[in-house]
Motif scaffolding. Structure first.
Motif, mmCIF file in Angstrom:
data_model
loop_
_atom_site.group_PDB
_atom_site.id
_atom_site.type_symbol
_atom_site.label_atom_id
_atom_site.label_comp_id
_atom_site.label_asym_id
_atom_site.label_seq_id
_atom_site.Cartn_x
_atom_site.Cartn_y
_atom_site.Cartn_z
ATOM 1 N N VAL A 116 -31.256 -24.608 -2.897
ATOM 2 C CA VAL A 116 -30.689 -23.265 -2.918
ATOM 3 C C VAL A 116 -31.801 -22.265 -2.565
ATOM 4 N N ASN A 117 -32.894 -22.788 -2.021
ATOM 5 C CA ASN A 117 -34.061 -21.988 -1.664
ATOM 6 C C ASN A 117 -33.713 -21.060 -0.506
ATOM 7 N N LYS A 118 -33.783 -19.760 -0.765
ATOM 8 C CA LYS A 118 -33.377 -18.782 0.252
ATOM 9 C C LYS A 118 -34.326 -18.723 1.437
ATOM 10 N N THR A 119 -35.551 -19.234 1.298
ATOM 11 C CA THR A 119 -36.489 -19.189 2.423
ATOM 12 C C THR A 119 -36.105 -20.158 3.533
ATOM 13 N N VAL A 145 -27.382 -25.149 -0.214
ATOM 14 C CA VAL A 145 -26.427 -24.250 -0.861
ATOM 15 C C VAL A 145 -26.824 -22.819 -0.540
ATOM 16 N N HIS A 146 -25.891 -22.078 0.009
ATOM 17 C CA HIS A 146 -26.141 -20.662 0.278
ATOM 18 C C HIS A 146 -25.882 -19.878 -0.998
ATOM 19 N N GLU A 157 -22.801 -23.099 -9.825
ATOM 20 C CA GLU A 157 -21.579 -23.900 -9.649
ATOM 21 C C GLU A 157 -21.673 -24.760 -8.395
ATOM 22 N N LYS A 158 -22.153 -24.181 -7.295
ATOM 23 C CA LYS A 158 -22.287 -24.944 -6.052
ATOM 24 C C LYS A 158 -23.319 -26.058 -6.194
ATOM 25 N N LEU A 163 -24.403 -31.895 -7.006
ATOM 26 C CA LEU A 163 -24.946 -32.991 -7.809
ATOM 27 C C LEU A 163 -23.864 -34.022 -8.119
ATOM 28 N N ILE A 164 -22.684 -33.544 -8.481
ATOM 29 C CA ILE A 164 -21.580 -34.461 -8.787
ATOM 30 C C ILE A 164 -21.167 -35.239 -7.536
ATOM 31 N N GLU A 165 -21.095 -34.568 -6.387
ATOM 32 C CA GLU A 165 -20.741 -35.262 -5.137
ATOM 33 C C GLU A 165 -21.724 -36.390 -4.836
#
Length: 175
Positions: A116-119, A145-146, A157-158, A163-165
């Motif tokens: 989820v790292n925005k860089t 993840v955006h 949540e994303k 992780l579940i997937e």
């Protein structure tokens, strides 16, 4: 029998700590319904890491404060290999511009990667494709993840869904 998934978390800021707390909150339900057992053998911030010991009580914040030590990426990889930790997912919940350059090394060491790292958005266009290809070749997953600016809840949540997937895919492959 539960499918143990080991999450190595990079970053315990807003998103990382919220992810840990969500996993802990959902742990019993996941074990009963999905037969998934999430664990955090390594938790890091930008300079120190907590390396969990099997059987220790899990109070992640207290353990992190008390037992964290300076680390390098090689220390994390060596730890999971030396302790035969499998079903690995590296979660990058940082804003560290250098950490994405380590994704390929993590994949080569057997980690799935969820970021989820925005860089990452500032990297060359083919960066994500190269990471996904490297993961695919090894039978692993990579997910980016955006995070809509300021929406920590949606990002967590994303991440949790990702992780579940991955856990479900690993469970199917092991069957």
């Amino acid at each position: 029998m539960n499918n143990r998934i080991n999450i190595v978390l990079f970053g315990i800021g807003n998103i990382g700590s919220a992810l840990i707390n969500k996993v802990l909150k959902e742990r019993k339900e996941l074990a009963l319904e999905s037969k998934i057992d999430f664990r955090f053998p390594v938790i890091t911030n930008s300079s120190v890491a907590f390396f969990a010991k099997e059987g220790a009580n899990f109070s992640w914040e207290a353990n992190f404060i008390q037992f964290s030590i300076p680390f390098k990426m090689e220390d994390v990889v060596s730890y999971v290999l030396a302790n035969n930790i499998s079903n690995l997912i590296a979660v990058d919940a940082t804003a560290d511009a250098k950490l994405p350059s380590q994704y390929i090394k993590l994949i080569q060491a057997g980690f799935n990667v969820v970021s989820v790292n925005k860089t990452v958005a500032d990297l060359p266009a083919d960066f994500k494709e190269n990471v996904k290809l490297a993961a695919s070749v090894r039978g692993l997953e990579s997910t980016f993840v955006h995070n809509a600016k300021g929406d920590k809840h949606a990002a967590v949540e994303k991440l949790f869904e990702s992780l579940i997937e991955i856990a479900e895919k690993q469970k199917r492959l092991a069957a």
